[in-house]
Design a protein around this motif. Structure first.
Motif, PDB file in Angstrom:
ATOM      1  N   UNK A  61       0.847  -1.198   0.000  1.00 18.27           N
ATOM      2  CA  UNK A  61       0.000   0.000   0.000  1.00 18.27           C
ATOM      3  C   UNK A  61       0.878   1.243   0.000  1.00 18.27           C
ATOM      4  N   UNK A  62       0.542   2.202  -0.867  1.00 17.20           N
ATOM      5  CA  UNK A  62       1.276   3.463  -0.991  1.00 17.20           C
ATOM      6  C   UNK A  62       0.360   4.621  -0.617  1.00 17.20           C
ATOM      7  N   UNK A  63       0.819   5.460   0.287  1.00 15.12           N
ATOM      8  CA  UNK A  63       0.135   6.703   0.647  1.00 15.12           C
ATOM      9  C   UNK A  63       1.061   7.859   0.282  1.00 15.12           C
ATOM     10  N   UNK A  64       0.594   8.719  -0.591  1.00 17.50           N
ATOM     11  CA  UNK A  64       1.421   9.802  -1.111  1.00 17.50           C
ATOM     12  C   UNK A  64       0.637  11.113  -1.126  1.00 17.50           C
ATOM     13  N   UNK A  65       0.111  11.537   0.022  1.00 18.89           N
ATOM     14  CA  UNK A  65      -0.742  12.739   0.028  1.00 18.89           C
ATOM     15  C   UNK A  65      -0.004  14.006  -0.374  1.00 18.89           C
ATOM     16  N   UNK A  66       1.333  14.030  -0.236  1.00 17.48           N
ATOM     17  CA  UNK A  66       2.114  15.206  -0.632  1.00 17.48           C
ATOM     18  C   UNK A  66       2.493  15.182  -2.100  1.00 17.48           C
ATOM     19  N   UNK A  67       2.119  14.105  -2.799  1.00 21.58           N
ATOM     20  CA  UNK A  67       2.361  13.975  -4.240  1.00 21.58           C
ATOM     21  C   UNK A  67       3.840  14.092  -4.599  1.00 21.58           C
ATOM     22  N   UNK A  68       4.667  13.231  -4.016  1.00 23.14           N
ATOM     23  CA  UNK A  68       6.058  13.101  -4.453  1.00 23.14           C
ATOM     24  C   UNK A  68       6.054  12.374  -5.790  1.00 23.14           C
ATOM     25  N   UNK A  69       6.611  13.025  -6.840  1.00 23.64           N
ATOM     26  CA  UNK A  69       6.520  12.494  -8.200  1.00 23.64           C
ATOM     27  C   UNK A  69       7.907  12.420  -8.832  1.00 23.64           C
ATOM     28  N   UNK A 102       1.350  13.843 -13.541  1.00 20.38           N
ATOM     29  CA  UNK A 102       0.213  13.715 -12.650  1.00 20.38           C
ATOM     30  C   UNK A 102       0.659  12.916 -11.427  1.00 20.38           C
ATOM     31  N   UNK A 103      -0.181  12.893 -10.403  1.00 25.23           N
ATOM     32  CA  UNK A 103       0.214  12.321  -9.122  1.00 25.23           C
ATOM     33  C   UNK A 103      -0.522  11.018  -8.827  1.00 25.23           C
ATOM     34  N   UNK A 104       0.226   9.982  -8.427  1.00 24.55           N
ATOM     35  CA  UNK A 104      -0.367   8.795  -7.826  1.00 24.55           C
ATOM     36  C   UNK A 104      -0.464   9.083  -6.329  1.00 24.55           C
ATOM     37  N   UNK A 105      -1.646   9.442  -5.894  1.00 23.96           N
ATOM     38  CA  UNK A 105      -1.810   9.872  -4.502  1.00 23.96           C
ATOM     39  C   UNK A 105      -1.928   8.685  -3.554  1.00 23.96           C
ATOM     40  N   UNK A 153      -1.199  18.744  -8.283  1.00 23.94           N
ATOM     41  CA  UNK A 153      -1.451  19.319  -6.968  1.00 23.94           C
ATOM     42  C   UNK A 153      -2.189  18.358  -6.045  1.00 23.94           C
ATOM     43  N   UNK A 154      -2.508  17.173  -6.552  1.00 23.76           N
ATOM     44  CA  UNK A 154      -3.225  16.207  -5.742  1.00 23.76           C
ATOM     45  C   UNK A 154      -4.723  16.389  -5.746  1.00 23.76           C
ATOM     46  N   UNK A 155      -5.246  17.144  -6.730  1.00 19.39           N
ATOM     47  CA  UNK A 155      -6.682  17.406  -6.825  1.00 19.39           C
ATOM     48  C   UNK A 155      -7.267  16.749  -8.074  1.00 19.39           C
ATOM     49  N   UNK A 156      -8.590  16.836  -8.217  1.00 21.93           N
ATOM     50  CA  UNK A 156      -9.287  16.313  -9.394  1.00 21.93           C
ATOM     51  C   UNK A 156      -8.892  14.849  -9.652  1.00 21.93           C
ATOM     52  N   UNK A 201     -12.690   8.744 -14.687  1.00 21.18           N
ATOM     53  CA  UNK A 201     -12.394  10.177 -14.616  1.00 21.18           C
ATOM     54  C   UNK A 201     -10.936  10.449 -14.220  1.00 21.18           C
ATOM     55  N   UNK A 202     -10.008   9.712 -14.847  1.00 16.47           N
ATOM     56  CA  UNK A 202      -8.585   9.900 -14.533  1.00 16.47           C
ATOM     57  C   UNK A 202      -7.967  10.865 -15.539  1.00 16.47           C
ATOM     58  N   UNK A 203      -6.896  11.572 -15.161  1.00 12.43           N
ATOM     59  CA  UNK A 203      -6.227  12.470 -16.108  1.00 12.43           C
ATOM     60  C   UNK A 203      -5.403  11.688 -17.115  1.00 12.43           C
TER      61      UNK A 203
END
Length: 485
Positions: free
Chosen positions: A213-221, A227-230, A262-265, A435-437
Motif C-alpha cells: 500500500x502506498x500513501x502519497x498525500x504530498x504527491x512526491x513524483x 500527474x500524481x499517484x496519490x 497538486x493532488x486534486x481532481x 475520470x482519470x487524467x
C-alpha cells in the motif's frame, strides 16, 4: 392361717448376659460406622467443587483428568487458561451384584454383533475464541492448521488470525480492508490471486502473493509535470528468494488514485497483467547473472531497468553484520531499453520495490542451490517479511483520448487494449478508468541507503513474552513464517 409358699431362688439363664452384651456392642458398632460414613461423605462433598491454582515453569507439562461428564477449557489471557470439570451424570450408575460363580470366558471370544459404542463424551479439545473476537498474538500460540481453521487459497490473511487466535506460516502483508480501496477490493471476484496468474502460481507459490500500500498525500513524483499517484494498492507476486529472482515474469493487480500534480481532481484506475523484470543482478548493478530467459540487453546497459537483484554468497558475512539483505525489483522499461524488449510488458503500470530481509543469497556459479542465511533458526529475521515501494508509473493508453478519461474494458497480459475480451480470464485483464487524467501519473521516494524503519514489517515480534514492535529493544520474531514466503 395360710402360709405363702417359699419363693424359688431365681437362677441366671445360661447365655442371657452374653446376648445382652452382644446387642450393646452391635449397636455401638453401627453408631461408629454411621459416624465414619458421615465423615467420609462430608469430606467427599467438601472436595466436590474445589478450585486449584497451578503455576507452570517454562518447559513444564501438566496432565489434568476429570471424573465428571467432561472438561471446558477457557483462555483467560495470553498466559493462562481456566479448566472446568463438569459434575457427574444425573443418572445413577446401577449396582451390579456379582453372581455366585463368575462366568468362564468362551474360547475364542465371540465377534461382537455390533461395533463397540463411541464414548458419550469424547476427550475435550481447546475451544477457539468465538468469531469476531480480538485475540492478540501470544507466545506458544497454535498454528491455524493445528486447530482446524481452514485456509482459503483465494482469501487475504496476515500472519495472525485475530478471530481464532492462531497463526499462519506466511503473510499476504497489507490488509486491503484498511486502505482507501477497501470497497474496490471487495468487488473483486477473489482478494488473492486472479485468472491471469502465471502457470500454477497460486497452486505452487501461493505464499508469494503480497499486498503493498502506498500513501502519497504530498504527491512526491518523478517530475513536477507528471500527474500524481496519490494512493495505490498493488497485489504483486514474488517470493523473496532465489526461486523468485530467477523468474523474469510475475503477475500483479493494482488500483490507484490518479490526480493532477497538486493532488486534486482525482479518479480511480484499475489494471493488472504480467510484469517483466528483465535480467538478474548479483549484486545490485554489480554483476549480471545470465539466465536462459534473458532479453538481449548489451553488457553496457545491464544496469538499466528492468531488473531484479540478489546479493552474492561471498557477501554473507556482511549481511550477518549489517542485519539486512536487500533485493530490488524494478519493472520500469526505459525508452533506451525498448529495442531489447520488442514484446514489452508493463506499458500501463510499472512499479519498483525493495525487500530488506530476503531469505537467501545467490551463488553465481550455482543458481539452483538455495543458500539460506538463517532459515528456521531461533531469532532469524531473514524471511521476506519487510517490503517498501519506491516508484510507480501509471500510463493511460494514448488511444483512449485526452483530458479526463473514463473507460471500462480489458487488456491482454502486456497492457494492450483487447476488444475481444468480455470477462476476466487468463488472457483478459480488466482495465477500469474512472475520470482519470490522461498521460502519466507517478510516485517516487528516495532509494539509497534507507534505514529499516522506513520499511513495512509484517512479521510478529515478542520482547520476552510480551508482544512488541520489530525495532523495540530485545524484539525477537515469533518464528511462525516458513519458507517460501
Amino acid at each position: 392361717m395360710n402360709k405363702q409358699p417359699p419363693l424359688k431362688e431365681r437362677r441366671p439363664v445360661p447365655g442371657a448376659e452374653s446376648d445382652k452384651l452382644g446387642r450393646v456392642k452391635s449397636k455401638t458398632r453401627l453408631i461408629v460406622v454411621s459416624v465414619i460414613f458421615m465423615v467420609v461423605l462430608l469430606a467427599a462433598v467438601s472436595v466436590w467443587a474445589q478450585s486449584y491454582n497451578v503455576s507452570l515453569l517454562s518447559g513444564d507439562n501438566a496432565e489434568i483428568a476429570c471424573d465428571g461428564r467432561g472438561m471446558q477449557i477457557q483462555r483467560t489471557s495470553r498466559t493462562s487458561v481456566n479448566v472446568i470439570c463438569s459434575g457427574p451424570s444425573s443418572e445413577p450408575t446401577p449396582t451390579i451384584e456379582p453372581t455366585s460363580t463368575p462366568p468362564q470366558p468362551t474360547s475364542p471370544p465371540p465377534d461382537p454383533t455390533n461395533p463397540p459404542p463411541e464414548p458419550t463424551n469424547p476427550p475435550p479439545s481447546p475451544t477457539p475464541p468465538a468469531p469476531g473476537g480480538n485475540v492478540q498474538p501470544y507466545v506458544g500460540a497454535p498454528s491455524c492448521e493445528e486447530i482446524g481453521v481452514a485456509h482459503d487459497m483465494n482469501a487475504y490473511h496476515g500472519i495472525w488470525n485475530y478471530e481464532q487466535g492462531c497463526h499462519y506460516d506466511h503473510s499476504h502483508n497489507h490488509d486491503p480492508s484498511t486502505t482507501v480501496f477497501a470497497d474496490v477490493v471487495r468487488g473483486w471476484d477473489q482478494p488473492v490471486s486472479y485468472p491471469w496468474q502465471t502457470s500454477h502460481e497460486n497452486e505452487h507459490k501461493h505464499a508469494g502473493y503480497k499486498y503493498v500500500y502506498v500513501e502519497n498525500p504530498e504527491c512526491a513524483m518523478l517530475q513536477n509535470s507528471d500527474n500524481c499517484i496519490k494512493y495505490a494498492l498493488i497485489q504483486l507476486h514474488a517470493v523473496g528468494s532465489i526461486i523468485g529472482t530467477k523468474t523474469r515474469f510475475h503477475s500483479f493487480r493494482a488500483v490507484a488514485m490518479l490526480c493532477d500534480s497538486a493532488g486534486n481532481n482525482c479518479g480511480l484506475a484499475q489494471t493488472g497483467g504480467w510484469s517483466d523484470f528483465g535480467i538478474m543482478h548479483c549484486d545490485y548493478k554489480t554483476m549480471h547473472c545470465p539466465l536462459e530467459t534473458d532479453p538481449p540487453v548489451p553488457a553496457d546497459n545491464f544496469g538499466l531497468p528492468p531488473y531484479r537483484t540478489s546479493v552474492r554468497l561471498e557477501n554473507l558475512n556482511h549481511i550477518s553484520a549489517s542485519g539486512k539483505n536487500v533485493s530490488y525489483w524494478n519493472s520500469g522499461i526505459l525508452p533506451i531499453q525498448l529495442p531489447y524488449f520488442p514484446d514489452a510488458h508493463n506499458q500501463i503500470f510499472q512499479y519498483d520495490w525493495q525487500t530488506y530481509d530476503a531469505w537467501d543469497v545467490a551463488n553465481p556459479g550455482d543458481l539452483e542451490t538455495i543458500n539460506f542465511i538463517c532459515a528456521d533458526q531461533p531469532g532469524c529475521r531473514f524471511n521476506h517479511s519487510t517490503m517498501r515501494m519506491y516508484e510507480m508509473i501509471f500510463k493511460v493508453p494514448e488511444g483512449l483520448g485526452d483530458g479526463r478519461i473514463t473507460f471500462n474494458g480489458f487488456t491482454d497480459l502486456k497492457g494492450n487494449v483487447n476488444p475481444a475480451c468480455t470477462a476476466p480470464g487468463p488472457e483478459c485483464v480488466p482495465l477500469i478508468l474512472e475520470n482519470v487524467p490522461a498521460g502519466s501519473a507517478t510516485f517516487r521516494i528516495p532509494v539509497g541507503n534507507v534505514p529499516i524503519t522506513e520499511f513495512n514489517d509484517y512479521d510478529v515480534y515478542f520482547c520476552g513474552d510480551v508482544l512488541c514492535g520489530p525495532h523495540d529493544s530485545g524484539a525477537m520474531p515469533a518464528g511462525w513464517i516458513k519458507y517460501p514466503n
